[in-house]
Design a protein around this motif. Structure first.
Motif, PDB file in Angstrom:
ATOM      1  N   TRP A  56      17.238 -92.126  -5.622  1.00 55.30           N
ATOM      2  CA  TRP A  56      17.566 -90.842  -5.129  1.00 55.30           C
ATOM      3  C   TRP A  56      17.523 -89.623  -5.477  1.00 55.30           C
ATOM      4  CZ3 TRP A  56      16.080 -91.605  -0.165  1.00 55.30           C
ATOM      5  CH2 TRP A  56      15.724 -93.193   0.444  1.00 55.30           C
ATOM      6  N   THR A  57      17.578 -89.990  -7.191  1.00 56.75           N
ATOM      7  CA  THR A  57      18.146 -88.512  -7.998  1.00 56.75           C
ATOM      8  C   THR A  57      16.384 -87.604  -8.451  1.00 56.75           C
ATOM      9  OG1 THR A  57      18.604 -89.248  -9.705  1.00 56.75           O
ATOM     10  CG2 THR A  57      20.375 -88.498  -8.742  1.00 56.75           C
ATOM     11  N   ARG A  58      15.627 -88.650  -8.193  1.00 52.04           N
ATOM     12  CA  ARG A  58      14.319 -88.428  -9.016  1.00 52.04           C
ATOM     13  C   ARG A  58      13.181 -88.082  -7.805  1.00 52.04           C
ATOM     14  NH1 ARG A  58      16.655 -88.132 -12.218  1.00 52.04           N
ATOM     15  NH2 ARG A  58      17.314 -90.050 -14.681  1.00 52.04           N
ATOM     16  N   ILE A  59      13.102 -88.744  -6.818  1.00 55.28           N
ATOM     17  CA  ILE A  59      12.526 -88.929  -5.570  1.00 55.28           C
ATOM     18  C   ILE A  59      12.133 -87.055  -5.001  1.00 55.28           C
ATOM     19  CG2 ILE A  59      13.703 -89.167  -3.534  1.00 55.28           C
ATOM     20  CD1 ILE A  59      10.620 -90.585  -4.324  1.00 55.28           C
ATOM     21  N   PRO A  60      12.885 -86.126  -5.546  1.00 55.81           N
ATOM     22  CA  PRO A  60      12.990 -84.947  -4.570  1.00 55.81           C
ATOM     23  C   PRO A  60      11.607 -84.418  -5.548  1.00 55.81           C
ATOM     24  CG  PRO A  60      14.959 -85.549  -4.860  1.00 55.81           C
ATOM     25  CD  PRO A  60      14.305 -86.432  -5.175  1.00 55.81           C
ATOM     26  N   LEU A  61      11.839 -84.123  -6.266  1.00 50.87           N
ATOM     27  CA  LEU A  61      10.491 -84.166  -7.606  1.00 50.87           C
ATOM     28  C   LEU A  61       9.702 -84.057  -7.094  1.00 50.87           C
ATOM     29  CD1 LEU A  61      12.004 -84.743 -10.545  1.00 50.87           C
ATOM     30  CD2 LEU A  61      11.777 -82.231 -10.416  1.00 50.87           C
ATOM     31  N   ALA A  62       9.365 -86.331  -6.397  1.00 53.17           N
ATOM     32  CA  ALA A  62       7.464 -86.283  -5.989  1.00 53.17           C
ATOM     33  C   ALA A  62       7.578 -85.586  -4.471  1.00 53.17           C
ATOM     34  CB  ALA A  62       7.561 -87.534  -6.148  1.00 53.17           C
ATOM     35  N   ILE A  63       8.761 -85.715  -3.980  1.00 49.49           N
ATOM     36  CA  ILE A  63       8.118 -84.727  -2.786  1.00 49.49           C
ATOM     37  C   ILE A  63       7.866 -83.592  -2.678  1.00 49.49           C
ATOM     38  CG2 ILE A  63       9.376 -84.176  -0.321  1.00 49.49           C
ATOM     39  CD1 ILE A  63      10.883 -86.633  -0.958  1.00 49.49           C
ATOM     40  N   GLY A  64       8.917 -82.975  -3.682  1.00 48.05           N
ATOM     41  CA  GLY A  64       8.411 -81.115  -3.695  1.00 48.05           C
ATOM     42  C   GLY A  64       6.785 -80.820  -4.271  1.00 48.05           C
ATOM     43  N   GLY A  65       6.719 -81.762  -5.506  1.00 48.02           N
ATOM     44  CA  GLY A  65       5.739 -81.965  -5.401  1.00 48.02           C
ATOM     45  C   GLY A  65       4.083 -82.276  -4.320  1.00 48.02           C
ATOM     46  N   LEU A  66       4.219 -82.816  -3.558  1.00 48.69           N
ATOM     47  CA  LEU A  66       3.316 -83.363  -2.577  1.00 48.69           C
ATOM     48  C   LEU A  66       3.735 -82.038  -1.611  1.00 48.69           C
ATOM     49  CD1 LEU A  66       1.663 -85.356  -1.128  1.00 48.69           C
ATOM     50  CD2 LEU A  66       3.813 -86.082   0.229  1.00 48.69           C
ATOM     51  N   TYR A  67       4.109 -81.387  -1.798  1.00 47.50           N
ATOM     52  CA  TYR A  67       4.079 -80.376  -0.207  1.00 47.50           C
ATOM     53  C   TYR A  67       3.629 -78.751  -1.053  1.00 47.50           C
ATOM     54  CZ  TYR A  67       5.123 -76.232   2.196  1.00 47.50           C
ATOM     55  OH  TYR A  67       4.721 -75.220   3.101  1.00 47.50           O
ATOM     56  N   LEU A  68       3.684 -78.655  -1.973  1.00 49.86           N
ATOM     57  CA  LEU A  68       2.877 -77.947  -3.428  1.00 49.86           C
ATOM     58  C   LEU A  68       1.723 -77.482  -3.080  1.00 49.86           C
ATOM     59  CD1 LEU A  68       5.702 -77.203  -5.959  1.00 49.86           C
ATOM     60  CD2 LEU A  68       5.167 -75.594  -4.373  1.00 49.86           C
ATOM     61  N   ILE A  69       1.125 -78.944  -3.789  1.00 50.10           N
ATOM     62  CA  ILE A  69      -0.327 -79.519  -3.409  1.00 50.10           C
ATOM     63  C   ILE A  69      -0.997 -79.091  -2.207  1.00 50.10           C
ATOM     64  CG2 ILE A  69      -1.783 -81.917  -3.723  1.00 50.10           C
ATOM     65  CD1 ILE A  69       0.095 -83.138  -5.467  1.00 50.10           C
ATOM     66  N   CYS A  70      -0.008 -79.656  -0.926  1.00 53.06           N
ATOM     67  CA  CYS A  70      -0.811 -79.305   0.130  1.00 53.06           C
ATOM     68  C   CYS A  70      -0.748 -77.849   0.377  1.00 53.06           C
ATOM     69  CB  CYS A  70       0.231 -79.975   1.544  1.00 53.06           C
ATOM     70  SG  CYS A  70       0.444 -81.442   1.318  1.00 53.06           S
ATOM     71  N   GLU A  71       0.203 -77.320   0.457  1.00 49.79           N
ATOM     72  CA  GLU A  71       0.494 -75.602   0.444  1.00 49.79           C
ATOM     73  C   GLU A  71      -0.656 -74.703  -0.598  1.00 49.79           C
ATOM     74  OE1 GLU A  71       1.674 -71.353   2.317  1.00 49.79           O
ATOM     75  OE2 GLU A  71       1.276 -73.404   2.871  1.00 49.79           O
ATOM     76  N   ALA A  72      -0.127 -74.954  -1.754  1.00 55.67           N
ATOM     77  CA  ALA A  72      -1.798 -74.406  -2.529  1.00 55.67           C
ATOM     78  C   ALA A  72      -2.687 -75.103  -2.292  1.00 55.67           C
ATOM     79  CB  ALA A  72      -1.242 -74.651  -4.046  1.00 55.67           C
ATOM     80  N   GLY A  73      -3.001 -76.307  -2.128  1.00 56.43           N
ATOM     81  CA  GLY A  73      -4.355 -76.164  -1.761  1.00 56.43           C
ATOM     82  C   GLY A  73      -4.656 -75.492  -0.505  1.00 56.43           C
ATOM     83  N   ARG A  74      -4.351 -75.377   0.538  1.00 60.80           N
ATOM     84  CA  ARG A  74      -4.207 -74.585   1.874  1.00 60.80           C
ATOM     85  C   ARG A  74      -4.401 -73.201   1.562  1.00 60.80           C
ATOM     86  NH1 ARG A  74      -2.289 -71.048   4.851  1.00 60.80           N
ATOM     87  NH2 ARG A  74      -0.669 -70.950   4.116  1.00 60.80           N
ATOM     88  N   ARG A  75      -3.881 -72.336   0.676  1.00 60.84           N
ATOM     89  CA  ARG A  75      -3.860 -71.590   0.242  1.00 60.84           C
ATOM     90  C   ARG A  75      -5.269 -71.107  -0.230  1.00 60.84           C
ATOM     91  NH1 ARG A  75       1.554 -68.122  -1.724  1.00 60.84           N
ATOM     92  NH2 ARG A  75       2.936 -68.777   0.350  1.00 60.84           N
ATOM     93  N   GLY A  76      -5.796 -72.264  -1.155  1.00 58.26           N
ATOM     94  CA  GLY A  76      -6.941 -72.335  -1.976  1.00 58.26           C
ATOM     95  C   GLY A  76      -8.212 -72.257  -1.307  1.00 58.26           C
ATOM     96  N   ILE A  77      -8.131 -73.065  -0.641  1.00 62.04           N
ATOM     97  CA  ILE A  77      -8.828 -72.764   0.467  1.00 62.04           C
ATOM     98  C   ILE A  77      -9.401 -71.801   1.546  1.00 62.04           C
ATOM     99  CG2 ILE A  77     -10.024 -74.531   2.463  1.00 62.04           C
ATOM    100  CD1 ILE A  77      -8.870 -76.788   1.742  1.00 62.04           C
ATOM    101  N   SER A  78      -8.063 -71.087   1.564  1.00 61.69           N
ATOM    102  CA  SER A  78      -8.381 -70.356   2.608  1.00 61.69           C
ATOM    103  C   SER A  78      -8.730 -68.917   2.038  1.00 61.69           C
ATOM    104  CB  SER A  78      -6.579 -69.986   3.563  1.00 61.69           C
ATOM    105  OG  SER A  78      -7.389 -68.021   3.690  1.00 61.69           O
TER     106      SER A  78
END
Length: 652
Positions: A153-175
């Motif tokens: 529970w102290t490590r998984i926030p890094l993975a969740i945050g990383g997943l969101y960054l991939i989505c948002e940065a990917g969306r911005r990049g495509i746009s």
């Protein structure tokens, strides 16, 4: 239509379909993470206040609130910090990017988002590995009294945050790619191909690292500053600089690998004292929606509002009072500026001057306690206590405020007061109105006494004082002023979570660089080089200030404290400089960097409020900056300005 145009149109259509799907996925994740970050922040406030209640009311301290809050803080950092990328709270140097031709700017934007996808991928991959590999291990922290809590529970926030960054940065990049193609440019597409080619080559590329450790550090800092200059958010640039270096020179740092970089990011925010940061940020946001900021402004207006250039002085005095609560220059600029910049413009003040005085006075925020960067300095330099550094900032902060009032008179004298409208037409409050203003403001002004008094008396730690300040702000704003609605409270909590995430993300992302510097022994080498130049304390201090002033042009103040306080503080002590004196000088120097382009974060906050540009504010800020520089020099030459009060109170 030619075959090429048809193919390009079909390509754009497919990109638009991909963007739509990614946008829906991003929206779904963001709305979940929004509530996760809000609830985590509220949990910190509840846990810390609960412990204070049990200790003083029931005389029975609890063992688990501190550990529970630290775990919640990790979630705020990497969930709130990731979502802050969508919100736009991340600090970045926009100045250079704004000057680029549109097609080149789009290419740079796509490059930045490609790099953020890379960071998100590293956080997702290695964060997941760390979470799964340590799922059977138990954290040293208790959560709600439960001792057998998995490190997962102290490590998984890094993975969740990383997943969101991939989505948002990917969306911005495509746009961005779609926009560039629609404009008939191929710069963004070329950037995509370059990123793809680099990603393909790196796995088979294994460059020999430079033998000199100083050269290795210089390469990392070159990468860092390059990323910052092209408008990469500073928090992301900090982590990316080490990751990119390790990708090109995988054998350079045998001890530090990409997985350990991500691990260091998680461990960097695991201290109890760091919890004070999100709490003070939260208190500042609640103050704004609760009407506390407005009442402080009314009080300052009552005191100095009818002097020549009255609203200028109101601006400065308000910042001095607000500094005793928020501890942040950016929060000061946003909260005070959102009210006073429009008011000053309505009364006829020049827009550039109005924004300049707001930004300049916000520098007082990190100097008068409580201060976020003071807490960071005290954590980084263990020989200095939070209470001592707080007290060392009081006199310099007051002098800074008085100096800015003098600067206003200098500007008025040089321009025959043309910049300032007359104040005679303003209504003088009656005795009854004045009494109401004082009564309302007194409830707001009690908060600094609670925070500082509680810390100095030993009743509270800085973290506990922050939690009590949040609770007090909510109580006053809701029960007394009646200005906090549920909707406004949720918005303020969300804003506090993302702003806290940005600040804490910078702290976590700075840890890999500090680890690299420790591994290579560079701080010692830098110290030897500077000692070879001079051993005179004043000259050494001036030399360090010059270096920090250059760094402050590009790197955010908290990051500079984390990176350079461990390097320069021991050096200062070695030549006979008190670490408390050095801390105030360092904090004043870095605070002044918040009003100097190209970084100048307060300028970027004030510009949209005043509907003006950075250049206009910068031209008007020169006199204020020079006055602040003179005061900094005075504190350097006369250490007792900073040391007198903490010495009188027994902290030195």
């Amino acid at each position: 239509m030619s075959t090429v145009n048809l193919a390009q149109s079909g390509f754009i259509v497919r990109l638009e379909q991909a963007e739509t799907l990614l946008s829906r996925f991003e929206w779904a994740i963001r709305n979940v993470l929004k509530w996760v970050s809000i609830l985590a922040l509220l949990a910190i406030v509840a846990f810390i206040n609960l412990n204070v209640f049990f200790r003083y009311v029931l005389n029975n301290s609890l063992s688990w609130p501190g550990g529970s809050s630290i775990i919640m803080n990790i979630w705020v950092t990497y969930v709130g910090g990731a979502v802050a990328y969508y919100v736009g709270d991340h600090v970045s140097v926009q100045y250079v990017h704004q000057k680029l031709p549109p097609s080149i700017a789009r290419g740079a934007t796509l490059l930045i988002n490609g790099l953020v996808v890379m960071l998100g991928s590293a956080m997702l991959w290695f964060g997941t590995q760390l979470a799964l590999s340590q799922a059977s291990s138990q954290t040293v922290y208790q959560v709600l009294g439960i001792t057998s809590v998995s490190l997962f529970w102290t490590r998984i926030p890094l993975a969740i945050g990383g997943l969101y960054l991939i989505c948002e940065a990917g969306r911005r990049g495509i746009s961005t790619l779609i926009d560039d193609l629609n404009e008939g440019s191929n710069v963004a597409l070329g950037t995509v191909l370059l990123l793809g080619a680099t990603a393909a080559v790196i796995p088979v590329l294994s460059l020999a690292p430079p033998e000199s450790s100083i050269v290795q550090i210089l390469i990392i800092f070159f990468i860092l500053i390059t990323l910052i200059v092209i408008n990469t958010p500073i928090a992301f640039a900090m982590a990316l600089s080490v990751l990119i270096f390790l990708l090109f020179f995988p054998s350079a740092l045998a001890i530090l690998k990409p997985l350990l970089v991500v691990q260091q990011m998680g461990q960097g925010i695991s201290g109890f004292s760091i919890l004070a940061i999100p709490l003070f940020i939260y208190a500042g946001r609640i103050m704004t929606i609760g009407g506390i900021t407005k009442r402080i402004i009314d009080f300052a207006n009552l005191i100095v509002g009818r002097l020549q250039a009255g609203l200028s002085h109101v601006n400065v005095v308000t910042s001095m009072l607000f500094a005793g609560i928020s501890g942040s220059a950016v929060a000061d600029t946003a909260a005070v500026g959102s009210i006073l910049i429009p008011s000053m413009k309505d009364e006829g003040y020049d827009t550039g001057y109005t924004c300049a005085v707001t930004c300049s006075s916000s520098v007082i925020g990190p100097i008068i306690p409580p201060s976020i960067i003071m807490i960071i300095y005290a954590i980084t330099v263990p020989s200095v206590s939070v209470a001592a550094i707080f007290m060392a900032g009081v006199v310099p902060g007051i002098l800074m405020g008085l100096g800015l009032i003098i600067a206003t008179y200098i500007i008025g004298y040089r321009t025959d007061w043309e910049k300032f409208p007359e104040v005679e037409h303003r209504d003088r409050p009656s005795a009854r109105e004045a009494a109401v203003i004082v009564k309302d403001a007194s409830l707001a002004l009690i908060m600094p006494l609670i925070i500082i008094g509680g810390i100095l008396s030993g009743v509270f730690t800085a973290t506990e004082a922050g939690a009590v300040a949040v609770l007090y702000s909510i109580a006053i704003g809701t029960l007394v002023y009646g200005e906090i609605s549920l909707d406004e409270f949720i918005k303020a909590s969300y804003s506090a979570a993302t702003m806290s995430g940005v600040t804490l993300f910078i702290i976590g992302a700075a840890m890999p660089i500090t680890q690299v510097m420790a591994i290579t022994g560079v701080p010692g080498q830098i110290g030897e080089m500077l000692l070879a130049t001079t051993t005179t304390s004043v000259i050494m201090l001036l030399l360090i200030v010059a270096i920090l002033s250059i760094l402050a042009l590009f790197i955010e103040s908290i990051a500079n404290i984390l990176l350079w306080a461990p390097v320069f503080a021991p050096l200062a002590i070695e030549v006979g400089i008190d670490p408390l004196h050095f801390g105030i000088v360092m904090i004043m120097t870095l605070a002044m960097g918040m009003i100097t382009p190209p970084l100048g974060v307060t300028l970027f906050v004030a510009a949209p409020i005043g509907n003006t540009d950075i250049e206009t504010i910068a031209k008007n800020i020169v006199t204020f900056f020079l006055i602040e520089a003179v005061l900094l020099l005075l504190v350097i030459l006369v250490p007792d300005i900073a040391l007198w009060l903490p010495r009188a109170l027994g902290y030195v």
